[in-house]
Write a protein that holds these residues in place. Structure first.
Motif, mmCIF file in Angstrom:
data_model
loop_
_atom_site.group_PDB
_atom_site.id
_atom_site.type_symbol
_atom_site.label_atom_id
_atom_site.label_comp_id
_atom_site.label_asym_id
_atom_site.label_seq_id
_atom_site.Cartn_x
_atom_site.Cartn_y
_atom_site.Cartn_z
ATOM 1 N N ALA A 1 3.644 1.912 1.360
ATOM 2 C CA ALA A 1 4.313 2.294 2.613
ATOM 3 C C ALA A 1 5.720 2.783 2.279
ATOM 4 O O ALA A 1 6.373 2.276 1.357
ATOM 5 N N ILE B 1 4.362 5.556 6.881
ATOM 6 C CA ILE B 1 5.664 4.936 7.111
ATOM 7 C C ILE B 1 5.509 3.419 7.154
ATOM 8 O O ILE B 1 4.491 2.906 7.636
ATOM 9 N N ARG C 1 0.834 -1.210 0.000
ATOM 10 C CA ARG C 1 0.000 0.000 0.000
ATOM 11 C C ARG C 1 0.871 1.264 0.000
ATOM 12 O O ARG C 1 0.588 2.262 0.643
ATOM 13 N N HIS D 1 -6.230 5.531 0.498
ATOM 14 C CA HIS D 1 -5.699 6.005 1.778
ATOM 15 C C HIS D 1 -4.482 6.917 1.613
ATOM 16 O O HIS D 1 -3.582 6.637 0.832
HETATM 17 N N1 ACO Z 1 3.804 -0.596 6.812
HETATM 18 C C1 ACO Z 1 4.131 -1.840 6.422
HETATM 19 N N2 ACO Z 1 3.299 -2.652 5.729
HETATM 20 C C2 ACO Z 1 2.083 -2.174 5.429
HETATM 21 C C3 ACO Z 1 1.665 -0.876 5.786
HETATM 22 C C4 ACO Z 1 2.585 -0.072 6.522
HETATM 23 N N3 ACO Z 1 2.289 1.188 6.879
HETATM 24 N N4 ACO Z 1 0.408 -0.689 5.354
HETATM 25 C C5 ACO Z 1 0.042 -1.813 4.730
HETATM 26 N N5 ACO Z 1 1.046 -2.715 4.771
HETATM 27 C C6 ACO Z 1 1.064 -4.075 4.235
HETATM 28 C C7 ACO Z 1 0.199 -4.998 5.071
HETATM 29 O O1 ACO Z 1 0.917 -5.489 6.184
HETATM 30 C C8 ACO Z 1 -0.116 -6.062 4.069
HETATM 31 O O2 ACO Z 1 0.970 -6.934 3.970
HETATM 32 P P1 ACO Z 1 0.746 -8.518 3.740
HETATM 33 O O3 ACO Z 1 0.114 -8.635 2.390
HETATM 34 O O4 ACO Z 1 2.132 -9.060 3.810
HETATM 35 O O5 ACO Z 1 -0.155 -8.955 4.841
HETATM 36 C C9 ACO Z 1 -0.246 -5.297 2.761
HETATM 37 O O6 ACO Z 1 0.453 -4.074 2.955
HETATM 38 C C10 ACO Z 1 -1.652 -4.952 2.400
HETATM 39 O O7 ACO Z 1 -2.242 -4.319 3.516
HETATM 40 P P2 ACO Z 1 -3.724 -4.634 4.000
HETATM 41 O O8 ACO Z 1 -3.876 -4.123 5.384
HETATM 42 O O9 ACO Z 1 -4.068 -6.058 3.739
HETATM 43 O O10 ACO Z 1 -4.552 -3.726 2.955
HETATM 44 P P3 ACO Z 1 -5.957 -3.050 3.159
HETATM 45 O O11 ACO Z 1 -6.291 -2.461 1.826
HETATM 46 O O12 ACO Z 1 -6.929 -3.978 3.785
HETATM 47 O O13 ACO Z 1 -5.711 -1.847 4.207
HETATM 48 C C11 ACO Z 1 -4.576 0.097 5.036
HETATM 49 C C12 ACO Z 1 -4.926 -0.744 3.815
HETATM 50 C C13 ACO Z 1 -5.827 0.761 5.603
HETATM 51 C C14 ACO Z 1 -3.620 1.155 4.531
HETATM 52 C C15 ACO Z 1 -3.939 -0.774 6.150
HETATM 53 O O14 ACO Z 1 -2.922 -1.599 5.552
HETATM 54 C C16 ACO Z 1 -3.296 0.008 7.270
HETATM 55 O O15 ACO Z 1 -3.990 0.494 8.161
HETATM 56 N N6 ACO Z 1 -1.946 0.097 7.249
HETATM 57 C C17 ACO Z 1 -1.193 0.696 8.331
HETATM 58 C C18 ACO Z 1 -1.282 2.215 8.275
HETATM 59 C C19 ACO Z 1 -0.388 2.870 9.330
HETATM 60 O O16 ACO Z 1 -0.603 2.697 10.528
HETATM 61 N N7 ACO Z 1 0.628 3.640 8.872
HETATM 62 C C20 ACO Z 1 1.536 4.333 9.719
HETATM 63 C C21 ACO Z 1 1.013 5.741 9.985
HETATM 64 S S1 ACO Z 1 2.078 6.726 10.989
HETATM 65 C C22 ACO Z 1 3.223 7.429 9.936
HETATM 66 O O17 ACO Z 1 3.133 7.304 8.738
HETATM 67 C C23 ACO Z 1 4.374 8.251 10.509
#
Ligand code: ACO
Length: 276
Positions: A42, A78, A40, A136
């Motif tokens: 990241a 991140i 996604r 997102h």
């Molecule tokens: N870091 C690492 N891996 C990630 C991240 C992330 N921020 N976001 C998504 N991925 C990975 C997931 O672990 C998943 O990996 P996998 O296929 O090996 O299981 C893959 O990307 C797909 O993610 P899903 O969650 O299955 O996708 P979905 O479309 O259902 O959800 C969403 C997308 C909402 C973005 C969700 O992945 C999410 O909430 N991610 C984390 C967001 C987050 O907390 N980011 C940090 C913010 S703080 C900052 O940026 C300083």
């Protein structure tokens, strides 16, 4: 790749790829794509130091920068692996050395300053920067969109300042534009609830200049780019600089800044007319 400005070489394809970025240069338009759809989009520290490198080495003829995500997500922020002791793909962890005190507070702040460089250059007055957001934009992804001058959102866009929910503060230069746009009270509400702001609400809050259907995003961005390119570059640069200082100026200071900028414009135009 086009000639880099200011002497430094632009990032190589390998560096861009390691940073999960693609860079397309088409004359005055640079397109930066965050390219890691399987995660996604990241991002890691390398993404932002490479963004800074792109900014430092943009060809001088670039006027517009469009930032987008590969696939149906702008960016999930991140890479959460950056907070694990081992980091991501050999890249230094954000928390490396903090628990045992081998990384000092000052060193950590220097490191973050380097990451912020990836966001700060997007405010340069000689550029207009556009975030084209699908899906997102979370945390650092939201802050990246906030660093741009214009946000064009697909109607499935969701903006979220997730940092406080993770025990962090937003530190990638997003808090100032957020407060400037929505005001401190709404910014507190958005950040401290870490809720998702949908596209229509973003439009109402001024967080999006335009909201269009998902299939229309690319065309809408192209239309805005064409309209921006139709204006005079020097006038656009001077006007952006004026607008950027307006909020911090008194009316008298701003009126003086307008006079100064206009005198420079008129002088340049007059010289152009007489060929001198
Ligand atoms: N870091 C690492 N891996 C990630 C991240 C992330 N921020 N976001 C998504 N991925 C990975 C997931 O672990 C998943 O990996 P996998 O296929 O090996 O299981 C893959 O990307 C797909 O993610 P899903 O969650 O299955 O996708 P979905 O479309 O259902 O959800 C969403 C997308 C909402 C973005 C969700 O992945 C999410 O909430 N991610 C984390 C967001 C987050 O907390 N980011 C940090 C913010 S703080 C900052 O940026 C300083």
């Amino acid at each position: 790749m086009a000639q880099a400005s200011h002497g430094q070489a632009p990032p190589t394809e390998e560096e861009l790829s390691r940073a999960r970025l693609r860079l397309g240069l088409e004359g005055p338009v640079a397109r930066i794509t965050i390219s890691r759809p399987e995660r996604r989009n990241a991002m890691t520290g390398r993404t932002w130091t490479t963004l800074a490198h792109i900014g430092r080495t943009l060809p001088d003829d670039v006027r517009i920068v469009v930032i987008e995500g590969d696939g149906d997500t702008f960016s999930a922020g991140i890479d959460l692996g950056m907070f694990s002791p081992e980091g991501v793909d050999g890249e230094r962890s954000v928390v490396a050395g903090l628990a045992d005190g081998t990384t000092t507070d000052a060193e950590l702040q220097d490191y973050v300053a380097g990451l912020q460089e990836g966001f700060l250059w997007l405010r340069r007055p000689d550029l207009v920067t556009i975030a084209a957001v699908r899906g997102h934009a979370i945390g650092a992804g939201f802050q990246l969109a906030l660093s741009c001058d214009l946000r064009i959102l697909a109607d499935d866009a969701r903006l979220c300042m997730k940092e406080p929910a993770l025990g962090l503060v937003p530190d990638l230069t997003g808090t100032k534009p957020l407060v400037d746009i929505v005001g401190v009270n709404r910014a507190i509400e958005i950040c401290l609830t870490a809720r998702r702001v949908g596209a229509q609400e973003a439009r109402e809050l001024g967080l999006a200049e335009l909201v269009v259907g998902v299939d229309e995003l690319s065309g809408a961005v192209d239309d805005v780019v064409a309209a921006l390119l139709a204006t005079d570059r020097e006038a656009a640069t001077a006007t952006k600089a004026l607008l950027q200082q307006a909020a911090g100026n008194t009316l008298a200071q701003q009126a003086e800044a307008e006079r100064r900028a206009q005198a420079a414009r008129l002088t340049a135009l007059a010289k152009g007319m007489t060929g001198r």
